[in-house]
Design a protein around this motif. Structure first.
Motif, PDB file in Angstrom:
ATOM      1  N   PRO A   1       0.807  -1.223   0.000  1.00  0.00           N
ATOM      2  CA  PRO A   1       0.000   0.000   0.000  1.00  0.00           C
ATOM      3  C   PRO A   1       0.844   1.278   0.000  1.00  0.00           C
ATOM      4  N   ASP A   2       2.073   1.184   0.477  1.00  0.00           N
ATOM      5  CA  ASP A   2       2.942   2.359   0.511  1.00  0.00           C
ATOM      6  C   ASP A   2       3.649   2.605  -0.826  1.00  0.00           C
ATOM      7  N   ARG A   3       3.507   1.701  -1.778  1.00  0.00           N
ATOM      8  CA  ARG A   3       4.221   1.830  -3.065  1.00  0.00           C
ATOM      9  C   ARG A   3       3.261   1.860  -4.259  1.00  0.00           C
ATOM     10  N   LEU A   4       1.994   2.072  -4.025  1.00  0.00           N
ATOM     11  CA  LEU A   4       1.006   2.050  -5.108  1.00  0.00           C
ATOM     12  C   LEU A   4       1.295   3.083  -6.189  1.00  0.00           C
ATOM     13  N   ASP A   5       1.811   4.226  -5.804  1.00  0.00           N
ATOM     14  CA  ASP A   5       2.084   5.274  -6.786  1.00  0.00           C
ATOM     15  C   ASP A   5       3.253   4.918  -7.705  1.00  0.00           C
ATOM     16  N   ASP A   6       4.031   3.909  -7.345  1.00  0.00           N
ATOM     17  CA  ASP A   6       5.145   3.456  -8.186  1.00  0.00           C
ATOM     18  C   ASP A   6       4.685   2.533  -9.318  1.00  0.00           C
ATOM     19  N   LEU A   7       3.476   2.005  -9.196  1.00  0.00           N
ATOM     20  CA  LEU A   7       3.004   1.004 -10.162  1.00  0.00           C
ATOM     21  C   LEU A   7       3.048   1.456 -11.617  1.00  0.00           C
ATOM     22  N   PRO A   8       2.593   2.641 -11.972  1.00  0.00           N
ATOM     23  CA  PRO A   8       2.637   3.017 -13.397  1.00  0.00           C
ATOM     24  C   PRO A   8       4.053   2.967 -13.978  1.00  0.00           C
ATOM     25  N   ILE A   9       5.039   3.404 -13.221  1.00  0.00           N
ATOM     26  CA  ILE A   9       6.417   3.385 -13.708  1.00  0.00           C
ATOM     27  C   ILE A   9       6.917   1.941 -13.829  1.00  0.00           C
ATOM     28  N   VAL A  10       6.600   1.118 -12.829  1.00  0.00           N
ATOM     29  CA  VAL A  10       7.037  -0.279 -12.833  1.00  0.00           C
ATOM     30  C   VAL A  10       6.398  -1.028 -14.008  1.00  0.00           C
TER      31      VAL A  10
ATOM     32  N   LEU B   1      -4.696   0.639 -14.470  1.00  0.00           N
ATOM     33  CA  LEU B   1      -3.968   0.935 -13.231  1.00  0.00           C
ATOM     34  C   LEU B   1      -4.649   1.964 -12.342  1.00  0.00           C
ATOM     35  N   PRO B   2      -5.184   3.039 -12.884  1.00  0.00           N
ATOM     36  CA  PRO B   2      -5.864   3.980 -11.979  1.00  0.00           C
ATOM     37  C   PRO B   2      -6.979   3.304 -11.164  1.00  0.00           C
ATOM     38  N   GLU B   3      -7.717   2.414 -11.810  1.00  0.00           N
ATOM     39  CA  GLU B   3      -8.788   1.699 -11.108  1.00  0.00           C
ATOM     40  C   GLU B   3      -8.210   0.692 -10.102  1.00  0.00           C
ATOM     41  N   VAL B   4      -7.143   0.000 -10.484  1.00  0.00           N
ATOM     42  CA  VAL B   4      -6.494  -0.964  -9.584  1.00  0.00           C
ATOM     43  C   VAL B   4      -5.989  -0.229  -8.345  1.00  0.00           C
ATOM     44  N   ILE B   5      -5.328   0.888  -8.545  1.00  0.00           N
ATOM     45  CA  ILE B   5      -4.774   1.658  -7.421  1.00  0.00           C
ATOM     46  C   ILE B   5      -5.897   2.176  -6.531  1.00  0.00           C
ATOM     47  N   ALA B   6      -6.957   2.689  -7.145  1.00  0.00           N
ATOM     48  CA  ALA B   6      -8.095   3.191  -6.354  1.00  0.00           C
ATOM     49  C   ALA B   6      -8.732   2.058  -5.550  1.00  0.00           C
ATOM     50  N   ASP B   7      -8.867   0.885  -6.169  1.00  0.00           N
ATOM     51  CA  ASP B   7      -9.438  -0.265  -5.463  1.00  0.00           C
ATOM     52  C   ASP B   7      -8.557  -0.693  -4.305  1.00  0.00           C
ATOM     53  N   GLU B   8      -7.271  -0.733  -4.508  1.00  0.00           N
ATOM     54  CA  GLU B   8      -6.326  -1.113  -3.440  1.00  0.00           C
ATOM     55  C   GLU B   8      -6.385  -0.119  -2.288  1.00  0.00           C
ATOM     56  N   LYS B   9      -6.401   1.158  -2.604  1.00  0.00           N
ATOM     57  CA  LYS B   9      -6.456   2.182  -1.563  1.00  0.00           C
ATOM     58  C   LYS B   9      -7.748   2.084  -0.776  1.00  0.00           C
ATOM     59  N   ALA B  10      -8.858   1.814  -1.474  1.00  0.00           N
ATOM     60  CA  ALA B  10     -10.139   1.680  -0.781  1.00  0.00           C
ATOM     61  C   ALA B  10     -10.168   0.445   0.117  1.00  0.00           C
ATOM     62  N   ARG B  11      -9.604  -0.656  -0.357  1.00  0.00           N
ATOM     63  CA  ARG B  11      -9.607  -1.893   0.431  1.00  0.00           C
ATOM     64  C   ARG B  11      -8.682  -1.796   1.634  1.00  0.00           C
ATOM     65  N   LYS B  12      -7.577  -1.099   1.480  1.00  0.00           N
ATOM     66  CA  LYS B  12      -6.594  -1.000   2.565  1.00  0.00           C
ATOM     67  C   LYS B  12      -6.896   0.158   3.497  1.00  0.00           C
ATOM     68  N   GLY B  13      -7.895   0.981   3.108  1.00  0.00           N
ATOM     69  CA  GLY B  13      -8.251   2.107   3.950  1.00  0.00           C
ATOM     70  C   GLY B  13      -7.214   3.229   3.909  1.00  0.00           C
ATOM     71  N   THR B  14      -6.454   3.302   2.801  1.00  0.00           N
ATOM     72  CA  THR B  14      -5.482   4.395   2.661  1.00  0.00           C
ATOM     73  C   THR B  14      -6.013   5.381   1.641  1.00  0.00           C
ATOM     74  N   SER B  15      -5.470   6.574   1.632  1.00  0.00           N
ATOM     75  CA  SER B  15      -5.943   7.550   0.654  1.00  0.00           C
ATOM     76  C   SER B  15      -4.833   8.116  -0.163  1.00  0.00           C
TER      77      SER B  15
END
Length: 177
Positions: A99-108, A163-177
Motif C-alpha cells: 500500500p505504501d508503493r502504489l504510486d510506483d506502479l505506473p512506472i514499474v 492501473l488507476p482503477e487498480v490503485i483506487a481499489d487497493e487504496k479503498a480496500r486498505k483504507g489508505t488515501s
C-alpha cells in the motif's frame, strides 16, 4: 541416438551443433556430457563399447536402452499433450500490493512493458537471423515464442490502462488515501 543409432559423446555434440539446437532451445551443447552421465545413471542409455580411432582418445559409444526408448516415447507424447502455463510471480505480487508503493506502479508496469517489447524484438531478430538453419517445425516453435511474448505485452498494456482503477481499489480496500 534414438534416430541415428549408437554414438559417442563427440558425435552427439557434433550433431547438436549441426542441428543448431542451442539457437532455438535452452539446451547447451556443452551440457551434453553431463546429460549423458545422468541418462546412463538412470538406465536410459547404456555403454555399448569403447572405441579408439587413430590418435583420438578412447570414446564410449552409447545406445538407447529399451527403457530409454519407452521413456523418450512417453516424453514426446506428454510434451505434445501437456499445456504448460506456470503461475507467474508477478500475478502474486499484483494481488498483494504494498500500500505504501502504489504510486510506483505506473512506472514499474511501463518499464515491464518496455522490457517485454525489447525481449520480443530480440526474439524476433534472433529468429530471423537463424531462420536458414531451422526446419519448418523449429520455425513454428520460434513463432510460438513470439506469439506468447505478444500476448504478455497485450495483457500488460491492458493492465496499464486499468492501473488507476487498480490503485483506487487497493487504496479503498486498505483504507489508505
Amino acid at each position: 541416438m534414438a534416430e541415428r543409432g549408437p554414438m559417442h559423446g563427440h558425435q552427439l555434440r557434433l550433431l547438436a551443433e549441426e542441428e543448431h539446437i542451442d539457437l532455438w532451445t535452452d539446451i547447451t551443447v556443452g551440457g551434453l556430457y553431463g546429460a549423458i552421465k545422468r541418462l546412463a545413471a538412470e538406465g536410459l542409455i547404456e555403454e555399448l563399447r569403447v572405441e579408439r580411432q587413430g590418435a583420438y582418445p578412447q570414446r564410449q559409444v552409447w545406445g538407447i536402452t529399451q527403457d530409454g526408448s519407452k521413456t523418450l516415447s512417453t516424453l514426446r507424447l506428454n510434451a505434445l499433450r501437456e499445456i504448460v502455463v506456470k503461475p507467474d510471480p508477478f500475478d502474486l505480487a499484483m494481488t498483494r500490493l504494498d500500500p505504501d508503493r502504489l504510486d510506483d506502479l505506473p512506472i514499474v508496469i511501463a518499464a515491464r512493458i518496455g522490457s517485454l517489447e525489447a525481449k520480443l524484438a530480440d526474439h524476433d531478430a534472433h529468429a530471423q537471423a537463424i531462420a536458414s538453419y531451422l526446419t519448418l517445425a523449429e520455425k513454428l516453435a520460434m513463432k510460438h515464442g513470439s506469439y506468447r511474448l505478444r500476448a504478455e505485452i497485450a495483457w500488460h498494456q491492458e493492465l496499464a490502462s486499468l492501473l488507476p482503477e487498480v490503485i483506487a481499489d487497493e487504496k479503498a480496500r486498505k483504507g489508505t488515501s
